[in-house]
Design a protein around this motif. Structure first.
Motif, PDB file in Angstrom:
ATOM      1  N   PHE A  76      22.238 -21.852  89.942  1.00  0.00           N
ATOM      2  CA  PHE A  76      22.625 -21.066  88.763  1.00  0.00           C
ATOM      3  C   PHE A  76      22.993 -19.688  89.291  1.00  0.00           C
ATOM      4  CE2 PHE A  76      19.809 -24.358  87.274  1.00  0.00           C
ATOM      5  CZ  PHE A  76      20.344 -24.748  86.062  1.00  0.00           C
ATOM      6  N   GLN A  77      24.211 -19.263  88.995  1.00  0.00           N
ATOM      7  CA  GLN A  77      24.687 -18.023  89.601  1.00  0.00           C
ATOM      8  C   GLN A  77      25.518 -17.200  88.632  1.00  0.00           C
ATOM      9  OE1 GLN A  77      27.277 -18.979  92.846  1.00  0.00           O
ATOM     10  NE2 GLN A  77      28.508 -20.388  91.659  1.00  0.00           N
ATOM     11  N   ALA A  78      25.680 -15.958  88.984  1.00  0.00           N
ATOM     12  CA  ALA A  78      26.607 -15.049  88.317  1.00  0.00           C
ATOM     13  C   ALA A  78      27.560 -14.599  89.414  1.00  0.00           C
ATOM     14  CB  ALA A  78      25.868 -13.873  87.700  1.00  0.00           C
ATOM     15  N   PRO A  79      28.793 -15.122  89.432  1.00  0.00           N
ATOM     16  CA  PRO A  79      29.695 -14.867  90.562  1.00  0.00           C
ATOM     17  C   PRO A  79      29.890 -13.397  90.916  1.00  0.00           C
ATOM     18  CG  PRO A  79      30.596 -16.556  89.162  1.00  0.00           C
ATOM     19  CD  PRO A  79      29.389 -16.011  88.450  1.00  0.00           C
ATOM     20  N   LEU A  80      29.740 -12.507  89.965  1.00  0.00           N
ATOM     21  CA  LEU A  80      29.928 -11.096  90.275  1.00  0.00           C
ATOM     22  C   LEU A  80      28.723 -10.494  90.980  1.00  0.00           C
ATOM     23  CD1 LEU A  80      31.759  -9.943  87.041  1.00  0.00           C
ATOM     24  CD2 LEU A  80      32.739 -10.586  89.249  1.00  0.00           C
ATOM     25  N   VAL A  81      27.580 -11.163  90.889  1.00  0.00           N
ATOM     26  CA  VAL A  81      26.390 -10.735  91.633  1.00  0.00           C
ATOM     27  C   VAL A  81      26.430 -11.503  92.940  1.00  0.00           C
ATOM     28  CG1 VAL A  81      23.870 -10.671  91.658  1.00  0.00           C
ATOM     29  CG2 VAL A  81      25.101 -10.364  89.506  1.00  0.00           C
ATOM     30  N   ARG A  82      26.833 -10.852  94.000  1.00  0.00           N
ATOM     31  CA  ARG A  82      27.087 -11.523  95.266  1.00  0.00           C
ATOM     32  C   ARG A  82      25.786 -11.776  96.043  1.00  0.00           C
ATOM     33  NH1 ARG A  82      31.264 -14.011  95.954  1.00  0.00           N
ATOM     34  NH2 ARG A  82      31.232 -13.586  98.155  1.00  0.00           N
ATOM     35  N   PRO A  83      25.481 -13.057  96.305  1.00  0.00           N
ATOM     36  CA  PRO A  83      24.340 -13.336  97.192  1.00  0.00           C
ATOM     37  C   PRO A  83      24.744 -13.032  98.627  1.00  0.00           C
ATOM     38  CG  PRO A  83      25.470 -15.351  96.632  1.00  0.00           C
ATOM     39  CD  PRO A  83      26.154 -14.238  95.853  1.00  0.00           C
ATOM     40  N   LEU A  84      23.815 -13.127  99.523  1.00  0.00           N
ATOM     41  CA  LEU A  84      24.152 -12.955 100.929  1.00  0.00           C
ATOM     42  C   LEU A  84      25.214 -13.985 101.302  1.00  0.00           C
ATOM     43  CD1 LEU A  84      20.582 -12.553 102.431  1.00  0.00           C
ATOM     44  CD2 LEU A  84      22.274 -10.759 102.072  1.00  0.00           C
ATOM     45  N   GLN A  85      26.222 -13.561 102.013  1.00  0.00           N
ATOM     46  CA  GLN A  85      27.347 -14.432 102.319  1.00  0.00           C
ATOM     47  C   GLN A  85      26.929 -15.687 103.084  1.00  0.00           C
ATOM     48  OE1 GLN A  85      30.678 -12.254 103.647  1.00  0.00           O
ATOM     49  NE2 GLN A  85      32.072 -13.768 102.842  1.00  0.00           N
ATOM     50  N   LYS A  86      25.953 -15.573 103.997  1.00  0.00           N
ATOM     51  CA  LYS A  86      25.536 -16.765 104.741  1.00  0.00           C
ATOM     52  C   LYS A  86      24.842 -17.768 103.819  1.00  0.00           C
ATOM     53  CE  LYS A  86      21.138 -15.070 106.484  1.00  0.00           C
ATOM     54  NZ  LYS A  86      20.294 -14.828 107.615  1.00  0.00           N
ATOM     55  N   ASP A  87      24.119 -17.289 102.788  1.00  0.00           N
ATOM     56  CA  ASP A  87      23.503 -18.195 101.812  1.00  0.00           C
ATOM     57  C   ASP A  87      24.571 -18.961 101.061  1.00  0.00           C
ATOM     58  OD1 ASP A  87      21.072 -17.228 102.606  1.00  0.00           O
ATOM     59  OD2 ASP A  87      20.669 -16.098 100.769  1.00  0.00           O
ATOM     60  N   GLU A  88      25.613 -18.265 100.651  1.00  0.00           N
ATOM     61  CA  GLU A  88      26.708 -18.901  99.919  1.00  0.00           C
ATOM     62  C   GLU A  88      27.423 -19.915 100.807  1.00  0.00           C
ATOM     63  OE1 GLU A  88      30.656 -17.503  97.501  1.00  0.00           O
ATOM     64  OE2 GLU A  88      28.912 -16.197  97.552  1.00  0.00           O
ATOM     65  N   TYR A 103      17.400 -23.394  81.044  1.00  0.00           N
ATOM     66  CA  TYR A 103      16.720 -23.764  82.283  1.00  0.00           C
ATOM     67  C   TYR A 103      15.897 -22.618  82.862  1.00  0.00           C
ATOM     68  CZ  TYR A 103      18.602 -28.355  82.080  1.00  0.00           C
ATOM     69  OH  TYR A 103      18.852 -29.635  81.671  1.00  0.00           O
ATOM     70  N   GLY A 104      15.660 -21.593  82.067  1.00  0.00           N
ATOM     71  CA  GLY A 104      14.746 -20.525  82.459  1.00  0.00           C
ATOM     72  C   GLY A 104      15.239 -19.643  83.587  1.00  0.00           C
ATOM     73  N   VAL A 105      16.544 -19.514  83.722  1.00  0.00           N
ATOM     74  CA  VAL A 105      17.105 -18.699  84.790  1.00  0.00           C
ATOM     75  C   VAL A 105      16.973 -17.225  84.413  1.00  0.00           C
ATOM     76  CG1 VAL A 105      19.202 -18.140  86.069  1.00  0.00           C
ATOM     77  CG2 VAL A 105      18.681 -20.524  85.494  1.00  0.00           C
ATOM     78  N   ARG A 106      16.377 -16.432  85.316  1.00  0.00           N
ATOM     79  CA  ARG A 106      16.168 -15.008  85.056  1.00  0.00           C
ATOM     80  C   ARG A 106      16.814 -14.123  86.117  1.00  0.00           C
ATOM     81  NH1 ARG A 106      11.986 -15.022  81.117  1.00  0.00           N
ATOM     82  NH2 ARG A 106      10.779 -16.924  81.207  1.00  0.00           N
ATOM     83  N   GLY A 107      17.184 -14.677  87.230  1.00  0.00           N
ATOM     84  CA  GLY A 107      17.816 -13.914  88.303  1.00  0.00           C
ATOM     85  C   GLY A 107      18.839 -14.777  89.017  1.00  0.00           C
ATOM     86  N   TYR A 108      19.678 -14.143  89.805  1.00  0.00           N
ATOM     87  CA  TYR A 108      20.771 -14.867  90.457  1.00  0.00           C
ATOM     88  C   TYR A 108      20.765 -14.624  91.964  1.00  0.00           C
ATOM     89  CZ  TYR A 108      22.111 -14.612  85.606  1.00  0.00           C
ATOM     90  OH  TYR A 108      22.089 -14.658  84.241  1.00  0.00           O
ATOM     91  N   PRO A 109      21.086 -15.635  92.746  1.00  0.00           N
ATOM     92  CA  PRO A 109      21.177 -17.030  92.322  1.00  0.00           C
ATOM     93  C   PRO A 109      19.783 -17.655  92.191  1.00  0.00           C
ATOM     94  CG  PRO A 109      21.625 -16.870  94.666  1.00  0.00           C
ATOM     95  CD  PRO A 109      21.421 -15.461  94.167  1.00  0.00           C
ATOM     96  N   THR A 110      19.643 -18.593  91.277  1.00  0.00           N
ATOM     97  CA  THR A 110      18.433 -19.382  91.109  1.00  0.00           C
ATOM     98  C   THR A 110      18.780 -20.817  91.460  1.00  0.00           C
ATOM     99  OG1 THR A 110      17.510 -17.977  89.372  1.00  0.00           O
ATOM    100  CG2 THR A 110      16.752 -20.262  89.428  1.00  0.00           C
TER     101      THR A 110
END
Length: 197
Positions: A44-56, A88-95
């Motif tokens: 579950f993600q918000a594309p504008l909130v960028r996770p670490l690139q290696k995780d993606e 699904y109880g998502v509160r932060g990104y990415p979950t």
């Protein structure tokens, strides 16, 4: 050759890589996850909130490897499908959550490297044995299929309930894997029985 600015080229790379995973929406979630008889691994993600690139990159590699397999590797865009993420109880990104066939969603607590994600997928979610194509079944699984078919629907239901209770306990990895394999077979049989009714 024109050089694209770093942000634009990164966005293009992300769009291409993300195309490999299943895009889950409220319209297809039940069919592709809940009612598919497959296990699912969902980011579950918000594309504008960028996770670490290696995780993606690790998630995209996993998505590519398991495309068309017994595991649904999917993404939900929470900026578009807020109600699904809320459900699904998502509160932060990415979950990241996983859902075993006919089971409840659980939070994934493991590492985010490709090796960690792959190990979890192999150990917990991959289903190689399919009732409609037993080529991927081990001898042990084939014997269990014959046993379950000889016992009937009530036995299948009771065993499913018993093994679901057992799998949350602490045990050797090989025993947990055998429980997951039997649950896979029983879930497929239970779905077949429901379709026959």
């Amino acid at each position: 050759l024109e050089v694209l600015p770093m942000r634009v080229s990164g966005l293009l790379l992300t769009l291409v890589a993300t195309a490999m995973s299943v895009s889950l929406t409220p319209d297809n979630f039940d069919d592709l996850v809940k009612n598919s008889g497959k296990n699912a691994f969902i980011k579950f993600q918000a594309p504008l909130v960028r996770p670490l690139q290696k995780d993606e990159a690790a998630w995209d590699q996993l998505s590519s490897e398991y495309e068309g397999s017994s595991v649904v590797i999917g993404d939900v865009d929470c900026t578009v499908h807020q109600s699904l993420c809320s459900d699904y109880g998502v509160r932060g990104y990415p979950t990241v959550k996983y859902i075993e066939a006919d089971g409840e969603p659980k939070d994934y607590q493991g590492g985010r490297s490709y090796d960690d994600l792959k190990k979890f997928t192999e150990d917990t979610l991959v289903v190689a044995c399919q009732l409609d194509d037993t080529d991927g079944c081990s001898e042990k699984e084939l014997k269990f299929i014959d046993l379950a078919k000889s016992k009937g629907g009530e036995w299948v239901s009771k065993q499913t309930e018993r093994l679901n209770k057992m799998k949350s306990g602490k045990m050797k990895p090989s025993l947990k894997q055998w429980i997951v394999q039997r649950l896979n077979i029983l879930t497929q049989m239970g779905n077949s029985l429901k379709e026959e009714l």
